[in-house]
Scaffold this motif. Structure first.
Motif, PDB file in Angstrom:
ATOM      1  N   ARG A  28       0.995  -1.157   0.066  1.00  0.00           N
ATOM      2  CA  ARG A  28       0.017  -0.133   0.053  1.00  0.00           C
ATOM      3  C   ARG A  28       0.622   1.278  -0.139  1.00  0.00           C
ATOM      4  NH1 ARG A  28      -5.561   1.364   2.357  1.00  0.00           N
ATOM      5  NH2 ARG A  28      -5.607   3.454   2.405  1.00  0.00           N
ATOM      6  N   VAL A  57      -5.084   0.118  -8.717  1.00  0.00           N
ATOM      7  CA  VAL A  57      -4.319  -1.043  -7.549  1.00  0.00           C
ATOM      8  C   VAL A  57      -5.244  -2.013  -7.292  1.00  0.00           C
ATOM      9  CG1 VAL A  57      -3.320   1.314  -6.564  1.00  0.00           C
ATOM     10  CG2 VAL A  57      -5.650   0.444  -5.921  1.00  0.00           C
ATOM     11  N   GLU A  58      -4.765  -2.946  -6.915  1.00  0.00           N
ATOM     12  CA  GLU A  58      -5.289  -4.230  -6.436  1.00  0.00           C
ATOM     13  C   GLU A  58      -4.722  -4.800  -5.005  1.00  0.00           C
ATOM     14  OE1 GLU A  58      -4.495  -7.490  -9.627  1.00  0.00           O
ATOM     15  OE2 GLU A  58      -2.969  -6.137 -10.193  1.00  0.00           O
ATOM     16  N   ARG A  62      -5.303  -1.890  -2.435  1.00  0.00           N
ATOM     17  CA  ARG A  62      -6.751  -1.568  -2.616  1.00  0.00           C
ATOM     18  C   ARG A  62      -7.130  -0.511  -1.209  1.00  0.00           C
ATOM     19  NH1 ARG A  62      -8.529  -7.039  -3.716  1.00  0.00           N
ATOM     20  NH2 ARG A  62      -9.022  -7.381  -5.781  1.00  0.00           N
ATOM     21  N   GLY A  63      -7.744   0.345  -1.531  1.00  0.00           N
ATOM     22  CA  GLY A  63      -8.181   1.405  -0.733  1.00  0.00           C
ATOM     23  C   GLY A  63      -7.247   2.619  -0.615  1.00  0.00           C
ATOM     24  N   VAL A  72      -7.263   7.269  -8.356  1.00  0.00           N
ATOM     25  CA  VAL A  72      -6.799   5.831  -7.994  1.00  0.00           C
ATOM     26  C   VAL A  72      -8.201   4.973  -8.101  1.00  0.00           C
ATOM     27  CG1 VAL A  72      -5.748   4.323  -6.494  1.00  0.00           C
ATOM     28  CG2 VAL A  72      -4.944   6.639  -6.628  1.00  0.00           C
ATOM     29  N   GLU A  73      -7.952   4.148  -8.714  1.00  0.00           N
ATOM     30  CA  GLU A  73      -9.070   2.988  -8.752  1.00  0.00           C
ATOM     31  C   GLU A  73      -8.623   1.819  -8.091  1.00  0.00           C
ATOM     32  OE1 GLU A  73     -11.568   2.658 -12.116  1.00  0.00           O
ATOM     33  OE2 GLU A  73     -11.794   4.755 -12.661  1.00  0.00           O
ATOM     34  N   SER A  74      -9.692   1.169  -7.181  1.00  0.00           N
ATOM     35  CA  SER A  74      -9.227  -0.011  -6.661  1.00  0.00           C
ATOM     36  C   SER A  74     -10.092  -1.195  -7.479  1.00  0.00           C
ATOM     37  CB  SER A  74      -9.682  -0.281  -5.262  1.00  0.00           C
ATOM     38  OG  SER A  74      -8.983   0.712  -4.516  1.00  0.00           O
ATOM     39  N   GLY A  79      -6.696  -6.625 -11.539  1.00  0.00           N
ATOM     40  CA  GLY A  79      -6.369  -5.252 -11.996  1.00  0.00           C
ATOM     41  C   GLY A  79      -6.328  -5.291 -13.452  1.00  0.00           C
TER      42      GLY A  79
END
Length: 125
Positions: A28, A57-58, A62-63, A72-74, A79
């Motif tokens: 993270r 992100v994966e 995530r988050g 940012v997209e989880s 992914g």
């Protein structure tokens, strides 16, 4: 009307994993550092051109939150599948650049008309 803003989709896991700097101890945090570098520096070679940066992100990353200049997209699952979906959604409406070294992902997004570039584009070694 076609949007000329370049959509840059960054494969966070692939870019972070391209440099063995201990990222695996804090996935993270590594994604946040990449996000912050992108927000501060943008995409080298694309200065003076409107750019929208999306960091995907994966997993443990995530988050991670968005910041000004970087959305940012989880990914809810894979992914790669999420990035392909983003490319498909923009296909034909605007130019798209996907930053990854993943060969299969590169193949999938180029079939949809995206350009591809390697991790060094946004993370010099």
């Amino acid at each position: 009307m076609k949007d000329s803003t370049l959509l840059v989709i960054v494969d966070a896991a692939n870019v972070v994993g391209s440099v063995p700097d201990g990222w695996w101890r804090d996935r993270r945090g590594a994604a946040e550092r990449l996000r912050d570098r992108l927000a501060a520096q943008g995409v080298p070679g694309r200065e003076g051109r409107p750019v929208e940066i999306v960091l995907v992100v994966e997993g443990a990353a995530r988050g991670v939150g968005s910041v000004p200049g970087v959305r940012v997209e989880s990914a809810p699952g894979s992914g790669d599948d999420h990035m392909v979906g983003l490319v498909a959604g923009a296909a034909g409406d605007r130019p798209v650049l996907v930053v990854t070294a993943d060969r299969e992902l590169r193949r999938r997004v180029t079939e949809l008309g995206a350009e591809v570039a390697g991790p060094r584009t946004v993370r010099p070694v």
